[in-house]
Design a protein around this motif. Structure first.
Motif, PDB file in Angstrom:
ATOM      1  N   LEU A 207      -4.434  14.978  47.136  1.00 38.16           N
ATOM      2  CA  LEU A 207      -4.596  16.355  46.678  1.00 38.16           C
ATOM      3  C   LEU A 207      -3.296  16.922  46.125  1.00 38.16           C
ATOM      4  N   HIS A 208      -2.160  16.495  46.715  1.00 36.07           N
ATOM      5  CA  HIS A 208      -0.856  17.002  46.279  1.00 36.07           C
ATOM      6  C   HIS A 208       0.174  15.881  46.340  1.00 36.07           C
ATOM      7  N   PRO A 209       0.036  14.906  45.472  1.00 36.78           N
ATOM      8  CA  PRO A 209       0.959  13.758  45.498  1.00 36.78           C
ATOM      9  C   PRO A 209       2.390  14.132  45.128  1.00 36.78           C
ATOM     10  N   GLU A 210       2.576  15.292  44.493  1.00 39.93           N
ATOM     11  CA  GLU A 210       3.921  15.697  44.081  1.00 39.93           C
ATOM     12  C   GLU A 210       4.756  16.209  45.256  1.00 39.93           C
ATOM     13  N   THR A 211       4.097  16.602  46.360  1.00 41.63           N
ATOM     14  CA  THR A 211       4.826  17.129  47.520  1.00 41.63           C
ATOM     15  C   THR A 211       4.568  16.345  48.801  1.00 41.63           C
ATOM     16  N   GLY A 212       3.364  15.825  48.954  1.00 37.81           N
ATOM     17  CA  GLY A 212       3.001  15.177  50.218  1.00 37.81           C
ATOM     18  C   GLY A 212       2.804  16.160  51.355  1.00 37.81           C
ATOM     19  N   LEU A 213       2.738  17.457  51.049  1.00 40.68           N
ATOM     20  CA  LEU A 213       2.586  18.470  52.099  1.00 40.68           C
ATOM     21  C   LEU A 213       1.139  18.542  52.575  1.00 40.68           C
ATOM     22  N   LEU A 214       0.987  18.771  53.867  1.00 44.40           N
ATOM     23  CA  LEU A 214      -0.338  18.891  54.470  1.00 44.40           C
ATOM     24  C   LEU A 214      -0.528  20.283  55.039  1.00 44.40           C
ATOM     25  N   ALA A 215      -1.770  20.691  55.136  1.00 48.92           N
ATOM     26  CA  ALA A 215      -2.087  22.031  55.623  1.00 48.92           C
ATOM     27  C   ALA A 215      -2.020  22.100  57.144  1.00 48.92           C
ATOM     28  N   ASP A 216      -1.780  23.295  57.651  1.00 48.09           N
ATOM     29  CA  ASP A 216      -1.832  23.516  59.094  1.00 48.09           C
ATOM     30  C   ASP A 216      -3.196  23.121  59.662  1.00 48.09           C
ATOM     31  N   PHE A 217      -4.253  23.498  58.943  1.00 44.98           N
ATOM     32  CA  PHE A 217      -5.613  23.228  59.412  1.00 44.98           C
ATOM     33  C   PHE A 217      -6.455  22.614  58.302  1.00 44.98           C
ATOM     34  N   LEU A 218      -7.223  21.596  58.677  1.00 39.37           N
ATOM     35  CA  LEU A 218      -8.167  20.957  57.767  1.00 39.37           C
ATOM     36  C   LEU A 218      -9.582  21.227  58.257  1.00 39.37           C
ATOM     37  N   VAL A 219     -10.500  21.375  57.314  1.00 37.77           N
ATOM     38  CA  VAL A 219     -11.900  21.621  57.650  1.00 37.77           C
ATOM     39  C   VAL A 219     -12.747  20.515  57.029  1.00 37.77           C
ATOM     40  N   TYR A 220     -13.630  19.943  57.819  1.00 34.86           N
ATOM     41  CA  TYR A 220     -14.467  18.832  57.347  1.00 34.86           C
ATOM     42  C   TYR A 220     -15.594  19.351  56.479  1.00 34.86           C
ATOM     43  N   ASN A 221     -15.688  18.810  55.276  1.00 34.89           N
ATOM     44  CA  ASN A 221     -16.769  19.135  54.359  1.00 34.89           C
ATOM     45  C   ASN A 221     -17.879  18.102  54.554  1.00 34.89           C
ATOM     46  N   LYS A 222     -18.975  18.519  55.139  1.00 35.08           N
ATOM     47  CA  LYS A 222     -20.039  17.574  55.492  1.00 35.08           C
ATOM     48  C   LYS A 222     -20.677  16.925  54.270  1.00 35.08           C
ATOM     49  N   SER A 223     -20.850  17.690  53.202  1.00 36.01           N
ATOM     50  CA  SER A 223     -21.504  17.131  52.018  1.00 36.01           C
ATOM     51  C   SER A 223     -20.622  16.082  51.343  1.00 36.01           C
ATOM     52  N   GLU A 224     -19.314  16.327  51.310  1.00 40.03           N
ATOM     53  CA  GLU A 224     -18.399  15.375  50.686  1.00 40.03           C
ATOM     54  C   GLU A 224     -17.862  14.344  51.671  1.00 40.03           C
ATOM     55  N   LYS A 225     -18.106  14.588  52.973  1.00 37.07           N
ATOM     56  CA  LYS A 225     -17.665  13.698  54.039  1.00 37.07           C
ATOM     57  C   LYS A 225     -16.154  13.452  53.991  1.00 37.07           C
ATOM     58  N   ARG A 226     -15.416  14.555  53.864  1.00 39.33           N
ATOM     59  CA  ARG A 226     -13.963  14.467  53.891  1.00 39.33           C
ATOM     60  C   ARG A 226     -13.375  15.814  54.315  1.00 39.33           C
ATOM     61  N   PHE A 227     -12.132  15.758  54.782  1.00 36.03           N
ATOM     62  CA  PHE A 227     -11.432  16.973  55.186  1.00 36.03           C
ATOM     63  C   PHE A 227     -10.738  17.609  53.996  1.00 36.03           C
ATOM     64  N   LYS A 228     -10.721  18.946  53.993  1.00 40.17           N
ATOM     65  CA  LYS A 228     -10.007  19.706  52.977  1.00 40.17           C
ATOM     66  C   LYS A 228      -9.180  20.795  53.651  1.00 40.17           C
ATOM     67  N   PRO A 268       3.677   5.841  50.924  1.00 38.33           N
ATOM     68  CA  PRO A 268       3.635   6.769  49.780  1.00 38.33           C
ATOM     69  C   PRO A 268       3.689   8.237  50.197  1.00 38.33           C
ATOM     70  N   LEU A 269       3.044   8.580  51.288  1.00 38.35           N
ATOM     71  CA  LEU A 269       3.078   9.955  51.787  1.00 38.35           C
ATOM     72  C   LEU A 269       4.487  10.336  52.214  1.00 38.35           C
ATOM     73  N   LEU A 270       5.136   9.473  52.972  1.00 37.62           N
ATOM     74  CA  LEU A 270       6.490   9.749  53.436  1.00 37.62           C
ATOM     75  C   LEU A 270       7.475   9.810  52.274  1.00 37.62           C
ATOM     76  N   GLN A 271       7.290   8.951  51.293  1.00 34.28           N
ATOM     77  CA  GLN A 271       8.171   8.975  50.113  1.00 34.28           C
ATOM     78  C   GLN A 271       7.998  10.268  49.324  1.00 34.28           C
ATOM     79  N   ALA A 272       6.760  10.737  49.214  1.00 39.35           N
ATOM     80  CA  ALA A 272       6.513  11.999  48.514  1.00 39.35           C
ATOM     81  C   ALA A 272       7.181  13.153  49.250  1.00 39.35           C
ATOM     82  N   GLN A 273       7.048  13.178  50.554  1.00 34.02           N
ATOM     83  CA  GLN A 273       7.697  14.222  51.347  1.00 34.02           C
ATOM     84  C   GLN A 273       9.210  14.130  51.225  1.00 34.02           C
TER      85      GLN A 273
END
Length: 352
Positions: A207-228, A268-273
């Motif tokens: 979602l944000h490969p330029e920063t690698g930052l993650l949100a405080d809270f993620l919410v599961y989207n049941k229709s897409e079967k992934r967290f946002k 890759p996540l750690l390198q982005a951060q």
């Protein structure tokens, strides 16, 4: 860097036969007479076992055990009133509910104690705690952590919308690995938690490969079967979908995992951060996920995890961050949260 002795003098308090970590020294938490939380108990247990302070560890464990709720986890907050510490009876505060991060650190610390001091009683306590965490703090459908036992009903099923909420700062992969090795009855389940957590982390990087930052809270989207990332407030504040005072711990937790395992899936996540934080001056006490600073000031709870990340990744900016931490301390802006993280970071890096 802060030493165990300095940290102990500033934040550790006796209570009856035990010890607790005072998280509300400034009196700015709610309620104002809040004494401590399970997060702080977890930090106390983890810091003392890493620092090889067994007497302190045993006293922290006495206090932690005294806060056990009906699910076998720790009540998340206690207050100090009339020289007595107890769970706030105000039902709106949900004081008897658990907070997953504190129980994860506690279980990990107790299992480490069993290995370090060769005492099966610690191991037995740790396994019992692992069983409770698995039952109440892991969401069956997603195999990642929830916010606490209060997200499930008495049968362990979905209680409300919070059942589908998760915090990346609770993705303590080092802990789940040790759980899988010692809690052999649930070994495969803990491995599945690692795998699911890694998958969620990889999805967030996309979602944000330029920063690698993650949100405080993620919410599961049941229709897409992934967290946002949360859209606005889901639990604490309007910035729940930003990189704030929960997610600030993510670089620390994941860097320790990478140093321990060299898990290439998270590189890759750690390198982005790393790239992102190396370009920040100062490091803000919060960011939008696209890298926009939320504040003009910094905080040790943001600096210490970044310092951990940069040390693990071999950055040239290590001394710069160390000086920033010292400036915050000299200016009197150090707090329980930041200095506890700073201490544990240093102790963990010394032992890996």
């Amino acid at each position: 860097m802060i030493t165990y002795e300095d940290w102990r003098q500033r934040y550790v308090r006796p209570y009856e036969a035990g010890l607790y970590v005072a998280y509300n020294v400034a009196g700015d938490m709610a309620p104002q007479d809040a004494a401590t939380v399970s997060e702080a108990s977890g930090y106390g247990l983890l810091a003392s076992v890493l620092a090889n302070r067994r007497i302190d560890f045993d006293k922290f464990l006495i206090y932690y055990n005294e806060q056990e709720n009906d699910q076998g986890l720790s009540c998340w907050q206690q207050v100090l009133r009339n020289n007595k510490i107890f769970t706030d009876p105000d039902p709106s505060n949900n004081g008897c509910g658990s907070a997953t991060d504190g129980d994860l650190d506690a279980a990990y610390a107790v299992l480490l104690a069993g290995q370090k001091w060769h005492d099966p009683l610690y191991t037995e306590r740790g396994i019992k705690l692992c069983a409770a965490i698995w039952k109440w703090s892991i969401t069956a459908e997603t195999r990642v952590t929830n916010l606490g036992d209060w997200c499930k009903d008495k049968d362990g099923k979905e209680a409300d919308k919070f059942y589908w909420v998760s915090r990346p700062s609770d993705y303590m992969l080092t802990h789940f690995q040790l759980f899988s090795e010692v809690d052999t009855q649930r070994s495969k389940q803990w491995i599945s938690v690692i795998e699911a957590s890694v998958q969620v982390l990889q999805q967030q990087l996309a979602l944000h490969p330029e920063t690698g930052l993650l949100a405080d809270f993620l919410v599961y989207n049941k229709s897409e079967k992934r967290f946002k990332p949360s859209k606005g407030k889901i639990l604490e504040r309007d910035s729940d979908g930003d990189f704030g005072y929960n997610a600030c711990r993510v670089p620390w937790r994941l860097a320790i995992w990478y140093k321990q395992t060299h898990d290439q899936r998270l590189l890759p996540l750690l390198q982005a951060q790393q790239r992102f934080f190396e370009g920040q001056e100062p490091i803000s006490a919060g960011y939008r996920l696209n890298g926009q600073p939320l504040e003009t000031y910094t905080n040790i709870c943001f600096l210490a995890p970044v310092l951990c990340l940069l040390k693990v990744m071999g950055s040239k900016r290590i001394q710069h961050i160390e000086k920033a931490i010292q400036r915050e301390r000299t200016a009197g802006r150090a707090t329980y949260f930041g200095e506890s993280i700073e201490l544990i970071v240093e102790l963990q890096l010394q032992q890996l």
